[in-house]
Design a protein around this motif. Structure first.
Motif, PDB file in Angstrom:
ATOM      1  N   ARG A  62      13.106  -1.169  82.544  1.00 43.56           N
ATOM      2  CA  ARG A  62      12.273  -0.581  81.438  1.00 43.56           C
ATOM      3  C   ARG A  62      13.343  -0.630  80.283  1.00 43.56           C
ATOM      4  NH1 ARG A  62      11.809   2.332  86.383  1.00 43.56           N
ATOM      5  NH2 ARG A  62       9.734   3.111  86.811  1.00 43.56           N
ATOM      6  N   GLN A  63      12.510  -0.751  79.282  1.00 46.23           N
ATOM      7  CA  GLN A  63      13.355  -0.758  77.983  1.00 46.23           C
ATOM      8  C   GLN A  63      12.488  -0.449  76.623  1.00 46.23           C
ATOM      9  OE1 GLN A  63      14.870  -4.509  75.967  1.00 46.23           O
ATOM     10  NE2 GLN A  63      16.975  -3.549  76.107  1.00 46.23           N
ATOM     11  N   SER A  64      12.989   0.595  75.974  1.00 52.47           N
ATOM     12  CA  SER A  64      12.180   0.763  74.605  1.00 52.47           C
ATOM     13  C   SER A  64      12.029  -0.338  73.704  1.00 52.47           C
ATOM     14  CB  SER A  64      13.112   1.957  73.939  1.00 52.47           C
ATOM     15  OG  SER A  64      12.250   2.475  72.864  1.00 52.47           O
ATOM     16  N   ARG A  65      10.828  -0.664  73.458  1.00 55.65           N
ATOM     17  CA  ARG A  65      10.626  -1.579  72.557  1.00 55.65           C
ATOM     18  C   ARG A  65       9.438  -1.219  71.249  1.00 55.65           C
ATOM     19  NH1 ARG A  65      11.463  -6.888  74.775  1.00 55.65           N
ATOM     20  NH2 ARG A  65      13.264  -6.725  75.843  1.00 55.65           N
ATOM     21  N   PRO A  66       9.493  -1.685  70.075  1.00 55.80           N
ATOM     22  CA  PRO A  66       8.792  -1.227  68.921  1.00 55.80           C
ATOM     23  C   PRO A  66       7.329  -1.879  69.530  1.00 55.80           C
ATOM     24  CG  PRO A  66      10.174  -2.916  68.263  1.00 55.80           C
ATOM     25  CD  PRO A  66      10.628  -2.519  69.705  1.00 55.80           C
ATOM     26  N   GLY A  67       6.300  -0.889  69.097  1.00 57.49           N
ATOM     27  CA  GLY A  67       4.846  -1.694  69.176  1.00 57.49           C
ATOM     28  C   GLY A  67       4.094  -1.408  67.797  1.00 57.49           C
ATOM     29  N   ARG A  68       2.732  -1.080  67.914  1.00 53.55           N
ATOM     30  CA  ARG A  68       2.013  -1.221  66.786  1.00 53.55           C
ATOM     31  C   ARG A  68       2.768  -0.239  65.829  1.00 53.55           C
ATOM     32  NH1 ARG A  68      -4.438  -0.601  66.335  1.00 53.55           N
ATOM     33  NH2 ARG A  68      -4.884  -1.313  64.191  1.00 53.55           N
ATOM     34  N   GLY A  69       2.819  -0.430  64.592  1.00 54.95           N
ATOM     35  CA  GLY A  69       3.289   0.506  63.457  1.00 54.95           C
ATOM     36  C   GLY A  69       4.653   0.708  63.684  1.00 54.95           C
ATOM     37  N   ARG A 115       5.160 -10.929  70.610  1.00 56.70           N
ATOM     38  CA  ARG A 115       6.036 -10.333  71.928  1.00 56.70           C
ATOM     39  C   ARG A 115       6.871  -9.063  71.100  1.00 56.70           C
ATOM     40  NH1 ARG A 115       5.583 -10.115  76.756  1.00 56.70           N
ATOM     41  NH2 ARG A 115       7.838  -9.999  77.223  1.00 56.70           N
ATOM     42  N   PRO A 116       7.059  -8.042  72.109  1.00 54.40           N
ATOM     43  CA  PRO A 116       7.834  -6.693  71.727  1.00 54.40           C
ATOM     44  C   PRO A 116       9.385  -7.423  71.899  1.00 54.40           C
ATOM     45  CG  PRO A 116       6.642  -6.416  73.834  1.00 54.40           C
ATOM     46  CD  PRO A 116       6.360  -7.891  73.486  1.00 54.40           C
ATOM     47  N   LEU A 117      10.104  -6.981  70.599  1.00 53.62           N
ATOM     48  CA  LEU A 117      11.338  -7.457  70.519  1.00 53.62           C
ATOM     49  C   LEU A 117      12.198  -5.952  70.623  1.00 53.62           C
ATOM     50  CD1 LEU A 117      11.061 -10.200  67.918  1.00 53.62           C
ATOM     51  CD2 LEU A 117      11.320 -10.315  70.227  1.00 53.62           C
ATOM     52  N   LEU A 118      13.462  -6.272  70.356  1.00 52.22           N
ATOM     53  CA  LEU A 118      14.531  -5.208  70.501  1.00 52.22           C
ATOM     54  C   LEU A 118      14.310  -4.254  69.286  1.00 52.22           C
ATOM     55  CD1 LEU A 118      17.752  -7.273  71.823  1.00 52.22           C
ATOM     56  CD2 LEU A 118      15.994  -5.857  73.085  1.00 52.22           C
ATOM     57  N   VAL A 119      14.451  -2.899  69.818  1.00 51.84           N
ATOM     58  CA  VAL A 119      14.578  -1.986  68.675  1.00 51.84           C
ATOM     59  C   VAL A 119      15.421  -2.263  67.378  1.00 51.84           C
ATOM     60  CG1 VAL A 119      14.807   0.460  68.230  1.00 51.84           C
ATOM     61  CG2 VAL A 119      13.677  -0.177  70.450  1.00 51.84           C
ATOM     62  N   GLU A 120      16.535  -2.812  68.016  1.00 48.12           N
ATOM     63  CA  GLU A 120      17.697  -2.943  66.939  1.00 48.12           C
ATOM     64  C   GLU A 120      17.326  -3.819  65.843  1.00 48.12           C
ATOM     65  OE1 GLU A 120      20.704  -5.973  69.071  1.00 48.12           O
ATOM     66  OE2 GLU A 120      19.918  -4.178  70.057  1.00 48.12           O
ATOM     67  N   TYR A 121      16.212  -5.005  66.057  1.00 52.01           N
ATOM     68  CA  TYR A 121      15.816  -5.853  65.146  1.00 52.01           C
ATOM     69  C   TYR A 121      14.852  -5.172  64.024  1.00 52.01           C
ATOM     70  CZ  TYR A 121      17.033  -9.262  68.732  1.00 52.01           C
ATOM     71  OH  TYR A 121      17.657  -9.918  69.540  1.00 52.01           O
ATOM     72  N   LEU A 122      14.467  -4.022  64.236  1.00 55.32           N
ATOM     73  CA  LEU A 122      13.429  -3.347  63.147  1.00 55.32           C
ATOM     74  C   LEU A 122      14.158  -3.273  61.710  1.00 55.32           C
ATOM     75  CD1 LEU A 122      11.952  -0.530  65.038  1.00 55.32           C
ATOM     76  CD2 LEU A 122      10.726  -2.517  64.234  1.00 55.32           C
ATOM     77  N   ALA A 123      15.418  -3.183  61.622  1.00 54.31           N
ATOM     78  CA  ALA A 123      16.226  -2.874  60.512  1.00 54.31           C
ATOM     79  C   ALA A 123      16.369  -4.329  59.878  1.00 54.31           C
ATOM     80  CB  ALA A 123      17.213  -2.108  60.580  1.00 54.31           C
ATOM     81  N   LEU A 124      16.424  -5.376  60.689  1.00 56.19           N
ATOM     82  CA  LEU A 124      16.375  -6.609  60.211  1.00 56.19           C
ATOM     83  C   LEU A 124      15.545  -7.516  59.679  1.00 56.19           C
ATOM     84  CD1 LEU A 124      19.059  -7.707  63.096  1.00 56.19           C
ATOM     85  CD2 LEU A 124      19.743  -6.577  60.998  1.00 56.19           C
ATOM     86  N   TYR A 125      14.453  -7.156  59.896  1.00 60.45           N
ATOM     87  CA  TYR A 125      13.252  -7.941  59.344  1.00 60.45           C
ATOM     88  C   TYR A 125      12.945  -7.826  57.913  1.00 60.45           C
ATOM     89  CZ  TYR A 125      11.757  -7.658  64.374  1.00 60.45           C
ATOM     90  OH  TYR A 125      11.477  -7.869  65.446  1.00 60.45           O
ATOM     91  N   THR A 126      12.438  -8.989  57.270  1.00 61.70           N
ATOM     92  CA  THR A 126      12.028  -8.887  55.898  1.00 61.70           C
ATOM     93  C   THR A 126      10.740  -8.158  55.885  1.00 61.70           C
ATOM     94  OG1 THR A 126      10.867 -10.854  56.132  1.00 61.70           O
ATOM     95  CG2 THR A 126      13.171 -10.904  55.627  1.00 61.70           C
ATOM     96  N   PRO A 127      10.095  -7.653  54.710  1.00 61.27           N
ATOM     97  CA  PRO A 127       8.802  -7.060  54.886  1.00 61.27           C
ATOM     98  C   PRO A 127       7.699  -8.033  55.352  1.00 61.27           C
ATOM     99  CG  PRO A 127       9.867  -6.623  52.759  1.00 61.27           C
ATOM    100  CD  PRO A 127      11.035  -7.614  53.407  1.00 61.27           C
ATOM    101  N   GLU A 128       7.892  -9.315  54.889  1.00 62.82           N
ATOM    102  CA  GLU A 128       6.981 -10.147  55.626  1.00 62.82           C
ATOM    103  C   GLU A 128       7.002 -10.161  57.315  1.00 62.82           C
ATOM    104  OE1 GLU A 128       3.734 -12.949  56.124  1.00 62.82           O
ATOM    105  OE2 GLU A 128       4.462 -11.242  54.296  1.00 62.82           O
ATOM    106  N   ALA A 174       8.129  -7.977  59.157  1.00 64.57           N
ATOM    107  CA  ALA A 174       7.782  -6.619  59.793  1.00 64.57           C
ATOM    108  C   ALA A 174       6.356  -6.603  59.922  1.00 64.57           C
ATOM    109  CB  ALA A 174       8.493  -5.686  58.797  1.00 64.57           C
ATOM    110  N   ARG A 175       5.737  -7.505  59.164  1.00 69.88           N
ATOM    111  CA  ARG A 175       4.233  -7.268  59.708  1.00 69.88           C
ATOM    112  C   ARG A 175       3.473  -7.705  60.942  1.00 69.88           C
ATOM    113  NH1 ARG A 175       1.291 -11.075  56.795  1.00 69.88           N
ATOM    114  NH2 ARG A 175      -0.501  -9.794  56.921  1.00 69.88           N
ATOM    115  N   ARG A 176       4.648  -8.048  61.714  1.00 72.25           N
ATOM    116  CA  ARG A 176       4.243  -8.345  63.208  1.00 72.25           C
ATOM    117  C   ARG A 176       3.784  -7.313  63.965  1.00 72.25           C
ATOM    118  NH1 ARG A 176       7.814  -8.284  66.934  1.00 72.25           N
ATOM    119  NH2 ARG A 176       7.416 -10.329  67.759  1.00 72.25           N
ATOM    120  N   HIS A 177       3.993  -5.950  63.207  1.00 70.98           N
ATOM    121  CA  HIS A 177       4.060  -4.801  63.819  1.00 70.98           C
ATOM    122  C   HIS A 177       2.688  -3.908  63.450  1.00 70.98           C
ATOM    123  CE1 HIS A 177       7.787  -4.708  66.148  1.00 70.98           C
ATOM    124  NE2 HIS A 177       8.306  -4.919  64.897  1.00 70.98           N
TER     125      HIS A 177
END
Length: 207
Positions: free
Chosen positions: A47-54, A115-128, A130-133
């Protein structure tokens, strides 16, 4: 953001396919769970926390494929040392992904999406990137049938945003059909020289 009608139809397709699939694979999943318990111990599920839609966080479910072996310092050993031959087999057959059908039925994931990736990646995405969410994450996706873990991060994230802009029920059906072939051929499971996907480090990985 996807149109409401498309989103509703996609959710209906998820339920029409995921609920019967969950019933069909219930017994095989039970057998896998017993084998995981015997060979890897408890817990059976990873079980691991992952970012989903939004970017909303949810708990992703998978069958466990690694041991909890630690070094003298108490830190977990590298993935390559914790991944057993049984765990590698689960990954190569994608059987470790079966519990994600529960995430689909709950509405946290879709059958098809980035694919849902790691939470720590959220701060690393470019705005483009980040649209994967803008859509629900998926068990499989456009990137998974076009290279999966053999892709570099730039290509993988570009394919994710391409899917966001072009998603349709027909595309989802096409991806699901192609996924069956990829799973049977066991293509794109790992990157060369690594048992898992390399970590995303932000802009330096997409230059």
């Amino acid at each position: 953001m996807p149109e409401k009608g498309c989103s509703s139809s996609k959710r209906l397709l998820d339920l029409i396919l995921a609920i019967p699939a969950a019933l069909v694979i219930a017994f095989p999943a039970l057998v896998v769970a017993i084998l995981v318990r015997i060979k890897l111990g408890s817990p059976v599920l990873f079980r691991q926390s992952r970012p989903g839609r939004g970017g909303a966080l949810f708990t992703m479910l998978k069958f466990r494929t690694m041991t909890d072996a630690r070094g003298p310092d108490g830190q977990l050993l590298p993935d390559s040392e914790r991944l057993t031959s049984f765990g590698a087999w689960l990954r190569s057959t994608s059987l470790d992904e079966l519990p994600e059908l529960i995430n689909v039925i709950r509405g946290e994931m879709s059958l098809v999406g980035p694919r849902p990736l790691l939470v720590e990646y959220l701060a690393l995405y470019t705005p483009e990137q980040a649209r994967r969410h803008e859509v629900r994450p998926g068990i499989t996706g456009w990137a998974q049938i076009n290279g999966r873990n053999t892709l570099d991060w730039e290509s993988r994230l570009q394919l994710d945003t391409w899917y966001v802009d072009h998603q349709s029920l027909w595309l989802d059906i096409r991806i699901l059909a192609a996924t069956v072939g990829k799973v049977l051929k066991r293509e794109g499971i790992t990157q060369e020289g690594s048992v898992t996907m390399s970590r995303f480090r932000g802009s330096q990985d997409t230059m």
